[in-house]
Design an enzyme around this catalytic site. Structure first.
Site, PDB file in Angstrom:
ATOM      1  N   SER A  12       0.855  -1.195   0.000  1.00 30.62           N
ATOM      2  CA  SER A  12       0.000   0.000   0.000  1.00 30.62           C
ATOM      3  C   SER A  12       0.887   1.239   0.000  1.00 30.62           C
ATOM      4  O   SER A  12       1.723   1.424   0.889  1.00 30.62           O
ATOM      5  CB  SER A  12      -0.900   0.012   1.238  1.00 30.62           C
ATOM      6  OG  SER A  12      -1.380   1.329   1.460  1.00 30.62           O
ATOM      7  N   HIS A  37      -1.191  -1.998  -3.839  1.00 29.62           N
ATOM      8  CA  HIS A  37      -2.523  -1.764  -3.265  1.00 29.62           C
ATOM      9  C   HIS A  37      -2.769  -0.253  -3.265  1.00 29.62           C
ATOM     10  O   HIS A  37      -2.009   0.500  -2.642  1.00 29.62           O
ATOM     11  CB  HIS A  37      -2.520  -2.354  -1.842  1.00 29.62           C
ATOM     12  CG  HIS A  37      -3.755  -2.130  -1.054  1.00 29.62           C
ATOM     13  ND1 HIS A  37      -4.710  -3.121  -0.866  1.00 29.62           N
ATOM     14  CD2 HIS A  37      -4.198  -1.060  -0.355  1.00 29.62           C
ATOM     15  CE1 HIS A  37      -5.675  -2.664  -0.093  1.00 29.62           C
ATOM     16  NE2 HIS A  37      -5.394  -1.399   0.228  1.00 29.62           N
ATOM     17  N   ASP A  39      -5.149   2.883  -2.394  1.00 28.08           N
ATOM     18  CA  ASP A  39      -6.248   3.268  -1.496  1.00 28.08           C
ATOM     19  C   ASP A  39      -6.957   4.523  -1.994  1.00 28.08           C
ATOM     20  O   ASP A  39      -6.413   5.629  -1.923  1.00 28.08           O
ATOM     21  CB  ASP A  39      -5.691   3.522  -0.091  1.00 28.08           C
ATOM     22  CG  ASP A  39      -5.282   2.230   0.583  1.00 28.08           C
ATOM     23  OD1 ASP A  39      -6.129   1.321   0.674  1.00 28.08           O
ATOM     24  OD2 ASP A  39      -4.114   2.129   1.009  1.00 28.08           O
ATOM     25  N   MET A  41      -9.888   7.146  -1.464  1.00 29.45           N
ATOM     26  CA  MET A  41     -10.777   7.638  -0.393  1.00 29.45           C
ATOM     27  C   MET A  41     -11.439   8.933  -0.842  1.00 29.45           C
ATOM     28  O   MET A  41     -10.801   9.771  -1.483  1.00 29.45           O
ATOM     29  CB  MET A  41      -9.955   7.904   0.876  1.00 29.45           C
ATOM     30  CG  MET A  41      -9.146   6.704   1.331  1.00 29.45           C
ATOM     31  SD  MET A  41      -8.384   7.020   2.933  1.00 29.45           S
ATOM     32  CE  MET A  41      -7.280   5.609   3.041  1.00 29.45           C
ATOM     33  N   HIS A  70      -8.453  -0.415  -3.916  1.00 31.75           N
ATOM     34  CA  HIS A  70      -9.289  -0.527  -2.712  1.00 31.75           C
ATOM     35  C   HIS A  70     -10.109   0.753  -2.604  1.00 31.75           C
ATOM     36  O   HIS A  70      -9.587   1.805  -2.232  1.00 31.75           O
ATOM     37  CB  HIS A  70      -8.367  -0.715  -1.489  1.00 31.75           C
ATOM     38  CG  HIS A  70      -9.115  -0.763  -0.184  1.00 31.75           C
ATOM     39  ND1 HIS A  70      -8.495  -0.628   1.037  1.00 31.75           N
ATOM     40  CD2 HIS A  70     -10.436  -0.948   0.096  1.00 31.75           C
ATOM     41  CE1 HIS A  70      -9.386  -0.722   2.003  1.00 31.75           C
ATOM     42  NE2 HIS A  70     -10.577  -0.903   1.457  1.00 31.75           N
ATOM     43  N   MET A  72     -12.525   3.106  -0.961  1.00 33.44           N
ATOM     44  CA  MET A  72     -13.195   3.497   0.279  1.00 33.44           C
ATOM     45  C   MET A  72     -14.016   4.728  -0.057  1.00 33.44           C
ATOM     46  O   MET A  72     -13.696   5.855   0.331  1.00 33.44           O
ATOM     47  CB  MET A  72     -12.154   3.771   1.372  1.00 33.44           C
ATOM     48  CG  MET A  72     -11.557   2.488   1.923  1.00 33.44           C
ATOM     49  SD  MET A  72      -9.965   2.721   2.738  1.00 33.44           S
ATOM     50  CE  MET A  72      -8.895   2.700   1.306  1.00 33.44           C
ATOM     51  N   MET A 144     -10.646  -5.819   6.968  1.00 33.21           N
ATOM     52  CA  MET A 144     -10.000  -4.599   7.475  1.00 33.21           C
ATOM     53  C   MET A 144      -9.597  -4.821   8.930  1.00 33.21           C
ATOM     54  O   MET A 144     -10.445  -5.091   9.784  1.00 33.21           O
ATOM     55  CB  MET A 144     -10.957  -3.405   7.390  1.00 33.21           C
ATOM     56  CG  MET A 144     -11.319  -2.986   5.970  1.00 33.21           C
ATOM     57  SD  MET A 144      -9.905  -2.644   4.912  1.00 33.21           S
ATOM     58  CE  MET A 144      -9.142  -1.250   5.768  1.00 33.21           C
ATOM     59  N   GLY A 149      -9.322   4.570   6.494  1.00 35.65           N
ATOM     60  CA  GLY A 149      -9.166   6.027   6.431  1.00 35.65           C
ATOM     61  C   GLY A 149      -7.724   6.499   6.467  1.00 35.65           C
ATOM     62  O   GLY A 149      -7.376   7.466   5.812  1.00 35.65           O
ATOM     63  N   GLY A 151      -3.350   5.395   6.957  1.00 33.49           N
ATOM     64  CA  GLY A 151      -2.264   4.440   7.123  1.00 33.49           C
ATOM     65  C   GLY A 151      -1.632   4.609   8.496  1.00 33.49           C
ATOM     66  O   GLY A 151      -1.907   5.586   9.200  1.00 33.49           O
ATOM     67  N   GLY A 152      -0.836   3.656   8.891  1.00 28.33           N
ATOM     68  CA  GLY A 152      -0.055   3.788  10.116  1.00 28.33           C
ATOM     69  C   GLY A 152      -0.812   3.550  11.408  1.00 28.33           C
ATOM     70  O   GLY A 152      -0.315   3.864  12.496  1.00 28.33           O
ATOM     71  N   ASP A 182      -5.950  -5.975   5.634  1.00 27.52           N
ATOM     72  CA  ASP A 182      -5.493  -4.615   5.367  1.00 27.52           C
ATOM     73  C   ASP A 182      -5.546  -3.770   6.628  1.00 27.52           C
ATOM     74  O   ASP A 182      -6.618  -3.526   7.170  1.00 27.52           O
ATOM     75  CB  ASP A 182      -6.385  -4.003   4.275  1.00 27.52           C
ATOM     76  CG  ASP A 182      -5.914  -2.629   3.842  1.00 27.52           C
ATOM     77  OD1 ASP A 182      -4.793  -2.226   4.207  1.00 27.52           O
ATOM     78  OD2 ASP A 182      -6.681  -1.954   3.124  1.00 27.52           O
ATOM     79  N   GLY A 183      -4.355  -3.320   7.062  1.00 26.23           N
ATOM     80  CA  GLY A 183      -4.287  -2.385   8.177  1.00 26.23           C
ATOM     81  C   GLY A 183      -3.381  -2.868   9.289  1.00 26.23           C
ATOM     82  O   GLY A 183      -3.639  -3.899   9.913  1.00 26.23           O
ATOM     83  N   GLY A 184      -2.288  -2.158   9.488  1.00 25.35           N
ATOM     84  CA  GLY A 184      -1.387  -2.482  10.597  1.00 25.35           C
ATOM     85  C   GLY A 184      -0.650  -3.800  10.426  1.00 25.35           C
ATOM     86  O   GLY A 184      -0.204  -4.393  11.412  1.00 25.35           O
ATOM     87  N   GLY A 204       1.556  -1.382   4.390  1.00 20.15           N
ATOM     88  CA  GLY A 204       1.720   0.020   4.013  1.00 20.15           C
ATOM     89  C   GLY A 204       2.885   0.673   4.701  1.00 20.15           C
ATOM     90  O   GLY A 204       4.035   0.554   4.265  1.00 20.15           O
ATOM     91  N   SER A 205       2.595   1.353   5.818  1.00 17.48           N
ATOM     92  CA  SER A 205       3.615   2.192   6.445  1.00 17.48           C
ATOM     93  C   SER A 205       4.880   1.425   6.822  1.00 17.48           C
ATOM     94  O   SER A 205       5.971   2.007   6.831  1.00 17.48           O
ATOM     95  CB  SER A 205       3.026   2.901   7.668  1.00 17.48           C
ATOM     96  OG  SER A 205       2.390   1.971   8.502  1.00 17.48           O
TER      97      SER A 205
HETATM   98  C1  DX5 Z   1      -6.416   2.018   5.512  1.00 19.09           C
HETATM   99  C2  DX5 Z   1      -5.922   1.559   4.154  1.00 19.09           C
HETATM  100  C3  DX5 Z   1      -4.745   0.655   4.240  1.00 19.09           C
HETATM  101  C4  DX5 Z   1      -3.527   1.272   4.849  1.00 19.09           C
HETATM  102  C5  DX5 Z   1      -2.463   0.255   5.065  1.00 19.09           C
HETATM  103  O1  DX5 Z   1      -7.616   2.667   5.361  1.00 19.09           O
HETATM  104  O2  DX5 Z   1      -6.944   0.877   3.471  1.00 19.09           O
HETATM  105  O3  DX5 Z   1      -4.445   0.098   2.963  1.00 19.09           O
HETATM  106  O4  DX5 Z   1      -2.988   2.266   4.063  1.00 19.09           O
HETATM  107  O5  DX5 Z   1      -1.400   0.909   5.676  1.00 19.09           O
HETATM  108  P1  DX5 Z   1      -0.783   0.413   7.051  1.00 19.09           P
HETATM  109  O6  DX5 Z   1      -0.060  -0.863   6.715  1.00 19.09           O
HETATM  110  O7  DX5 Z   1       0.119   1.511   7.432  1.00 19.09           O
HETATM  111  O8  DX5 Z   1      -1.900   0.179   8.023  1.00 19.09           O
HETATM  112 ZN    ZN Z   2      -6.360  -0.359   1.745  1.00 20.97          ZN
END
Ligand code: DX5
Ligand code: ZN
Length: 237
Positions: A12, A37, A39, A41, A70, A72, A144, A149, A151-152, A182-184, A204-205
């Site tokens: 991501s 990936h 994102d 939004m 993805h 959102m 999720m 919303g 990252g990180g 997806d997420g963390g 992601g992060s």
């Molecule tokens: C959150 C996103 C994720 C996010 C993943 O809303 O859909 O894809 O960016 O990033 P990390 O790995 O930092 O949670």
């Molecule tokens: Zn995502």
């Protein structure tokens, strides 16, 4: 039966430097990430705003890595054709996003008509059962593990059992669908998601931390997720 299980990483780019997306993409290619990936939004379905179909199309021109879009956004069916014009490999939108079930159905049909794979994402407070009406049409379910919303954020451990639930549903549907989380997700949490049988880790992060080598992190996520899978299978024997 661990031999056939594979774990992929979808990178991501949400926390990357948006001023040099070409560099970001090439770094992800070199890192060994299997997919990208993206994102999207809209400031409505979630508070944050990122980018739209033109930027997805720009990524398409930059790389041959498979693109996982993805969405959102509210009303994904309304905007679907524009995202599909960018020729992503998969498009996932939220099962919570359309008020009318027929709109979700038509969005999935549009994705398939364009030759892409279709996914539904479930937010932390949504049960996996919410995807049941569309199960036979799904190529992926995205669990999720943070509130969408940003990252990180920190991984929410209570969401992890939903991975195994989604996996069982997709196996029963017999379409060969994959579970994304997806997420963390990072080398710190990979073993947990692995133990629930994850197929695709969205990272992601963790790939963009200063001083951390992205290739090393991709490798560790895959290794630890497989280790989690294997130790769980061993326990079940
Ligand atoms: C959150 C996103 C994720 C996010 C993943 O809303 O859909 O894809 O960016 O990033 P990390 O790995 O930092 O949670
Ligand atoms: Zn995502």
């Amino acid at each position: 039966m661990t031999d056939n299980h594979r774990v992929l990483v979808s990178a991501s780019i949400l926390n990357a430097d948006f001023s040099r997306l070409d560099r970001v993409v090439h770094k992800m290619e070199r890192s060994g990430a299997d997919r990208l990936h993206l994102d999207v939004m809209d400031g409505h379905f979630v508070d944050n705003i990122t980018f739209g179909p033109d930027v997805v199309a720009a990524f398409r021109r930059l790389t041959e890595l498979p693109l996982d879009v993805h969405l959102m956004i509210s009303q994904p069916a309304r905007y679907m054709e524009r995202f599909l014009e960018a020729e992503p490999e998969t498009v996932t939108f939220h099962v919570e996003a359309e008020a009318a079930a027929e709109r979700t159905t038509s969005a999935i049909e549009a994705i398939h008509a364009a030759g892409a794979e279709a996914g539904l994402a479930v937010s932390p407070d949504t049960p996996v059962d919410a995807v049941d009406p569309w199960l036979s049409e799904l190529d992926l379910i995205m669990i999720m593990s943070v509130y969408p919303g940003w990252g990180g954020q920190g991984f929410i451990p209570e969401t992890a059992p939903k991975i195994a639930q989604a996996r069982a549903k997709l196996a029963a549907a017999g379409r060969g669908g994959l579970v994304h989380v997806d997420g963390g997700v990072s080398s710190k949490t990979a073993q947990i998601v692995g133990s629930h049988g994850i197929d695709v880790c969205v990272v992601g992060s963790a790939l963009f931390k200063r001083g951390r080598d992205a290739a090393d992190e991709v490798e560790r996520v895959k290794e630890l997720a497989l280790l989690g899978f294997e130790s769980n299978t061993a326990g079940a024997r």
